[in-house]
Design a protein around this motif. Structure first.
Motif, PDB file in Angstrom:
ATOM      1  N   LYS A 187       0.793  -1.227   0.000  1.00 54.93           N
ATOM      2  CA  LYS A 187       0.000   0.000   0.000  1.00 54.93           C
ATOM      3  C   LYS A 187       0.828   1.281   0.000  1.00 54.93           C
ATOM      4  CE  LYS A 187      -3.971  -2.184   2.199  1.00 54.93           C
ATOM      5  NZ  LYS A 187      -4.957  -2.129   3.311  1.00 54.93           N
ATOM      6  N   PHE A 188       2.136   1.139   0.155  1.00 57.90           N
ATOM      7  CA  PHE A 188       3.001   2.323   0.133  1.00 57.90           C
ATOM      8  C   PHE A 188       4.069   2.205  -0.942  1.00 57.90           C
ATOM      9  CE2 PHE A 188       7.132   3.563   2.464  1.00 57.90           C
ATOM     10  CZ  PHE A 188       7.365   4.641   1.620  1.00 57.90           C
ATOM     11  N   ILE A 189       4.963   1.239  -0.814  1.00 58.46           N
ATOM     12  CA  ILE A 189       6.135   1.199  -1.688  1.00 58.46           C
ATOM     13  C   ILE A 189       5.733   0.898  -3.138  1.00 58.46           C
ATOM     14  CG2 ILE A 189       8.327   0.032  -2.151  1.00 58.46           C
ATOM     15  CD1 ILE A 189       8.593  -0.346   0.907  1.00 58.46           C
ATOM     16  N   THR A 190       4.875  -0.105  -3.337  1.00 56.25           N
ATOM     17  CA  THR A 190       4.442  -0.431  -4.700  1.00 56.25           C
ATOM     18  C   THR A 190       3.676   0.728  -5.340  1.00 56.25           C
ATOM     19  OG1 THR A 190       4.455  -2.808  -4.266  1.00 56.25           O
ATOM     20  CG2 THR A 190       3.106  -2.040  -6.115  1.00 56.25           C
ATOM     21  N   PRO A 191       2.681   1.328  -4.670  1.00 57.68           N
ATOM     22  CA  PRO A 191       2.011   2.493  -5.272  1.00 57.68           C
ATOM     23  C   PRO A 191       2.946   3.668  -5.534  1.00 57.68           C
ATOM     24  CG  PRO A 191       0.679   1.594  -3.506  1.00 57.68           C
ATOM     25  CD  PRO A 191       2.000   0.887  -3.440  1.00 57.68           C
ATOM     26  N   TRP A 192       3.904   3.903  -4.641  1.00 54.62           N
ATOM     27  CA  TRP A 192       4.867   4.985  -4.855  1.00 54.62           C
ATOM     28  C   TRP A 192       5.680   4.712  -6.108  1.00 54.62           C
ATOM     29  CZ3 TRP A 192      10.132   5.685  -5.266  1.00 54.62           C
ATOM     30  CH2 TRP A 192      10.617   6.989  -5.096  1.00 54.62           C
ATOM     31  N   CYS A 193       6.124   3.472  -6.265  1.00 54.75           N
ATOM     32  CA  CYS A 193       6.902   3.111  -7.451  1.00 54.75           C
ATOM     33  C   CYS A 193       6.060   3.233  -8.721  1.00 54.75           C
ATOM     34  CB  CYS A 193       7.438   1.693  -7.299  1.00 54.75           C
ATOM     35  SG  CYS A 193       8.838   1.552  -6.154  1.00 54.75           S
ATOM     36  N   ASP A 194       4.803   2.821  -8.640  1.00 55.82           N
ATOM     37  CA  ASP A 194       3.916   2.943  -9.807  1.00 55.82           C
ATOM     38  C   ASP A 194       3.731   4.418 -10.190  1.00 55.82           C
ATOM     39  OD1 ASP A 194       3.627   0.210  -9.856  1.00 55.82           O
ATOM     40  OD2 ASP A 194       1.661   0.207  -8.868  1.00 55.82           O
ATOM     41  N   LYS A 195       3.652   5.266  -9.192  1.00 57.49           N
ATOM     42  CA  LYS A 195       3.425   6.691  -9.434  1.00 57.49           C
ATOM     43  C   LYS A 195       4.634   7.333 -10.122  1.00 57.49           C
ATOM     44  CE  LYS A 195       1.321  10.668  -7.085  1.00 57.49           C
ATOM     45  NZ  LYS A 195       2.302  11.741  -7.169  1.00 57.49           N
ATOM     46  N   ILE A 196       5.839   7.048  -9.643  1.00 59.63           N
ATOM     47  CA  ILE A 196       7.007   7.652 -10.284  1.00 59.63           C
ATOM     48  C   ILE A 196       7.220   7.085 -11.681  1.00 59.63           C
ATOM     49  CG2 ILE A 196       8.118   8.206  -8.073  1.00 59.63           C
ATOM     50  CD1 ILE A 196      10.150   5.920  -8.737  1.00 59.63           C
ATOM     51  N   ASN A 197       6.813   5.838 -11.891  1.00 55.24           N
ATOM     52  CA  ASN A 197       6.903   5.254 -13.228  1.00 55.24           C
ATOM     53  C   ASN A 197       5.982   5.981 -14.189  1.00 55.24           C
ATOM     54  OD1 ASN A 197       5.585   2.818 -15.144  1.00 55.24           O
ATOM     55  ND2 ASN A 197       7.818   2.846 -15.013  1.00 55.24           N
ATOM     56  N   LYS A 198       4.752   6.243 -13.751  1.00 55.70           N
ATOM     57  CA  LYS A 198       3.781   6.934 -14.603  1.00 55.70           C
ATOM     58  C   LYS A 198       4.218   8.365 -14.879  1.00 55.70           C
ATOM     59  CE  LYS A 198      -1.108   8.208 -14.859  1.00 55.70           C
ATOM     60  NZ  LYS A 198      -2.420   8.150 -14.156  1.00 55.70           N
ATOM     61  N   GLU A 199       4.678   9.061 -13.836  1.00 55.80           N
ATOM     62  CA  GLU A 199       5.022  10.475 -13.988  1.00 55.80           C
ATOM     63  C   GLU A 199       6.330  10.681 -14.750  1.00 55.80           C
ATOM     64  OE1 GLU A 199       4.806  12.295 -10.129  1.00 55.80           O
ATOM     65  OE2 GLU A 199       2.696  11.756  -9.890  1.00 55.80           O
ATOM     66  N   SER A 200       7.125   9.632 -14.867  1.00 57.19           N
ATOM     67  CA  SER A 200       8.361   9.728 -15.652  1.00 57.19           C
ATOM     68  C   SER A 200       8.186   9.143 -17.049  1.00 57.19           C
ATOM     69  CB  SER A 200       9.501   8.997 -14.935  1.00 57.19           C
ATOM     70  OG  SER A 200       9.250   7.589 -14.896  1.00 57.19           O
ATOM     71  N   ALA A 201       6.930   8.863 -17.408  1.00 61.08           N
ATOM     72  CA  ALA A 201       6.629   8.259 -18.714  1.00 61.08           C
ATOM     73  C   ALA A 201       7.365   6.937 -18.894  1.00 61.08           C
ATOM     74  CB  ALA A 201       6.966   9.225 -19.844  1.00 61.08           C
ATOM     75  N   GLY A 202       7.471   6.179 -17.801  1.00 58.65           N
ATOM     76  CA  GLY A 202       8.086   4.868 -17.852  1.00 58.65           C
ATOM     77  C   GLY A 202       9.593   4.850 -17.717  1.00 58.65           C
ATOM     78  N   LYS A 203      10.209   6.019 -17.508  1.00 57.17           N
ATOM     79  CA  LYS A 203      11.682   6.083 -17.428  1.00 57.17           C
ATOM     80  C   LYS A 203      12.223   5.628 -16.077  1.00 57.17           C
ATOM     81  CE  LYS A 203      11.771   7.807 -21.556  1.00 57.17           C
ATOM     82  NZ  LYS A 203      10.329   7.951 -21.749  1.00 57.17           N
ATOM     83  N   LEU A 204      11.426   5.807 -15.009  1.00 54.02           N
ATOM     84  CA  LEU A 204      11.823   5.337 -13.678  1.00 54.02           C
ATOM     85  C   LEU A 204      11.059   4.065 -13.351  1.00 54.02           C
ATOM     86  CD1 LEU A 204      11.899   8.650 -11.583  1.00 54.02           C
ATOM     87  CD2 LEU A 204      13.878   7.243 -12.195  1.00 54.02           C
ATOM     88  N   LYS A 205      11.786   3.021 -13.065  1.00 54.81           N
ATOM     89  CA  LYS A 205      11.168   1.743 -12.699  1.00 54.81           C
ATOM     90  C   LYS A 205      11.790   1.235 -11.399  1.00 54.81           C
ATOM     91  CE  LYS A 205      10.002   0.337 -17.406  1.00 54.81           C
ATOM     92  NZ  LYS A 205      10.064  -0.735 -18.428  1.00 54.81           N
ATOM     93  N   CYS A 206      10.995   0.492 -10.653  1.00 53.46           N
ATOM     94  CA  CYS A 206      11.488  -0.082  -9.404  1.00 53.46           C
ATOM     95  C   CYS A 206      11.593  -1.596  -9.518  1.00 53.46           C
ATOM     96  CB  CYS A 206      10.544   0.233  -8.245  1.00 53.46           C
ATOM     97  SG  CYS A 206      10.439   1.971  -7.795  1.00 53.46           S
ATOM     98  N   GLN A 207      12.632  -2.129  -8.944  1.00 54.91           N
ATOM     99  CA  GLN A 207      12.732  -3.557  -8.674  1.00 54.91           C
ATOM    100  C   GLN A 207      12.712  -3.684  -7.159  1.00 54.91           C
ATOM    101  OE1 GLN A 207      12.852  -6.402 -10.795  1.00 54.91           O
ATOM    102  NE2 GLN A 207      12.473  -7.326  -8.803  1.00 54.91           N
ATOM    103  N   ILE A 208      11.592  -4.147  -6.609  1.00 54.01           N
ATOM    104  CA  ILE A 208      11.423  -4.166  -5.154  1.00 54.01           C
ATOM    105  C   ILE A 208      11.917  -5.488  -4.589  1.00 54.01           C
ATOM    106  CG2 ILE A 208       9.799  -3.881  -3.243  1.00 54.01           C
ATOM    107  CD1 ILE A 208       7.946  -2.384  -5.166  1.00 54.01           C
ATOM    108  N   TYR A 209      12.707  -5.397  -3.532  1.00 56.15           N
ATOM    109  CA  TYR A 209      13.257  -6.558  -2.844  1.00 56.15           C
ATOM    110  C   TYR A 209      12.715  -6.588  -1.417  1.00 56.15           C
ATOM    111  CZ  TYR A 209      16.574  -6.722  -6.737  1.00 56.15           C
ATOM    112  OH  TYR A 209      17.145  -6.793  -7.988  1.00 56.15           O
ATOM    113  N   PRO A 210      11.586  -7.276  -1.176  1.00 58.17           N
ATOM    114  CA  PRO A 210      11.040  -7.341   0.179  1.00 58.17           C
ATOM    115  C   PRO A 210      11.815  -8.342   1.043  1.00 58.17           C
ATOM    116  CG  PRO A 210       9.700  -8.660  -1.300  1.00 58.17           C
ATOM    117  CD  PRO A 210      10.763  -8.003  -2.149  1.00 58.17           C
ATOM    118  N   ALA A 211      11.519  -8.327   2.335  1.00 57.46           N
ATOM    119  CA  ALA A 211      11.997  -9.356   3.264  1.00 57.46           C
ATOM    120  C   ALA A 211      13.515  -9.570   3.201  1.00 57.46           C
ATOM    121  CB  ALA A 211      11.266 -10.673   3.024  1.00 57.46           C
ATOM    122  N   MET A 212      14.260  -8.479   3.033  1.00 51.34           N
ATOM    123  CA  MET A 212      15.734  -8.529   3.039  1.00 51.34           C
ATOM    124  C   MET A 212      16.301  -9.440   1.942  1.00 51.34           C
ATOM    125  SD  MET A 212      16.233  -6.322   5.323  1.00 51.34           S
ATOM    126  CE  MET A 212      18.020  -6.371   5.142  1.00 51.34           C
TER     127      MET A 212
END
Length: 348
Positions: free
Chosen positions: A45-70
């Motif tokens: 509810k926080f990290i994934t939506p934040w990453c989706d938002k920066i991806n959209k606002e950068s026209a797909g130029k910023l992407k996240c690879q999320i590594y949960p649980a260490m």
């Protein structure tokens, strides 16, 4: 006739424009690390939506690879250094997991400071800026936002806590130095540990209960391991909360084009901090319902009793003031700053 100097200047301008265009068009993948599972509020509810938002606002130029649980290795207390050293590009963690390393921000972790996570998260961001902690305690990273969680409560295996005398003989988990000190002042034996260790400690009887916000309870299945939940009066300030940071590697941030920096900046700061706090506030109800649906027992600690706890916790506040003053801060001024900002955004 065009002069050679003019031609060189024109070519340089064209090259700079091309480089800037290339920097904007280049895709940047950000490694984002945290310590909770994918089903947690933080991840979903926080990290994934934040990453989706920066991806959209950068026209797909910023992407996240999320590594949960260490998944990048290490332990939760090492996350802040993973951001500093570039092992991760962005981390979400607790400064308090690194005991004594970030003392000034611990003002928000003192007993009975905060009320809502939304208001106090906005206050925490401003507190860091006003007191220039981004240039001292957090100078090795690029802070994106700070936040606190919903009210910390008591979750117990053997029975409820109704009065301060009930703390005697209990081994209770606490997340940070200040909550460890607070539990000791109340008469319990504090056991400090990160959230991922709580389930195992409860199931093995290492601890008799834990101080946790409702938000995180389902992600480590605490509601299945305890039967009693002792909550503070809804009109009181929180027994405790914890400060969190969402931080970026400085070199990674500096390497971004101006356009991509603007996207990160637009999703940083006071508004972003308040948004995350609101996510935590809203998550508490659903998490609490899971415990209620299991038939767990609840009790509310009244305001008169909580005043006794607050008086007992004053030794923790005084100790913190003295400690940060000894480290070169003005402890009394920091405490007043925290109180004033919390009152500003979370009046009572």
């Amino acid at each position: 006739m065009t002069s050679p100097a003019f031609v060189r200047t024109l070519l340089a301008a064209i090259t700079l424009t091309a480089c800037a265009s290339a920097a904007w068009s280049q895709e940047v993948v950000l490694k984002v690390a945290h310590f909770l599972p994918p089903g947690s509020t933080a991840h979903a509810k926080f990290i994934t939506p934040w990453c989706d938002k920066i991806n959209k606002e950068s026209a797909g130029k910023l992407k996240c690879q999320i590594y949960p649980a260490m998944q990048l290795g290490g332990t939760p207390p090492q996350l802040i250094d993973q951001a500093r050293d570039g092992i991760a590009d962005i981390v979400w963690t607790l400064p308090g997991y690194s005991a004594g390393r970030f003392p000034a921000v611990e003002a928000f972790e003192l007993p009975f400071m905060t009320k809502t996570a939304e208001g106090s998260s906005r206050a925490l961001w401003e507190y860091v800026q006003v007191n220039k902690l981004d240039q001292t305690e957090f100078k090795d990273v690029h802070p994106i936002l700070f936040h606190v969680h919903d009210k910390g409560q008591l979750h117990l295996v053997k029975g409820p806590i109704k009065a301060m005398v009930d703390f005697k003989g209990l081994k209770l988990r606490a997340p940070t130095r200040q909550t460890n000190k607070f539990l000791a002042a109340l008469g319990a034996t504090p056991v400090g540990m990160p959230v991922p260790q709580v389930s195992d400690a409860l199931s093995k009887g290492v601890i008799d209960g834990a101080m946790l916000p409702w938000e995180v309870v389902p992600s480590v299945k605490v509601q299945e391991l305890v039967k009693f939940h002792s909550e503070s009066d809804p009109n009181s300030r929180a027994m405790y909360t914890t400060a969190f940071i969402f931080a970026m590697n400085k070199a990674k941030y500096d390497s971004l084009s101006p356009e991509l920096k603007k996207v990160i900046d637009a999703n940083s700061g006071a508004e972003a901090s308040a948004w995350v706090g609101k996510v935590w506030d809203q998550s508490a109800t659903g998490a609490r319902k899971l415990a209620a649906d299991r038939g767990n027992q609840f009790n509310t600690i009244g305001l008169d009793e909580l005043r006794k706890w607050e008086q007992a916790g004053q030794v923790v506040v005084d100790s913190w003031v003295n400690e940060v003053t000894a480290k070169g801060f003005d402890g009394k001024a920091l405490l007043k700053s925290a109180h004033d900002l919390i009152q500003k955004y979370d009046p009572q």
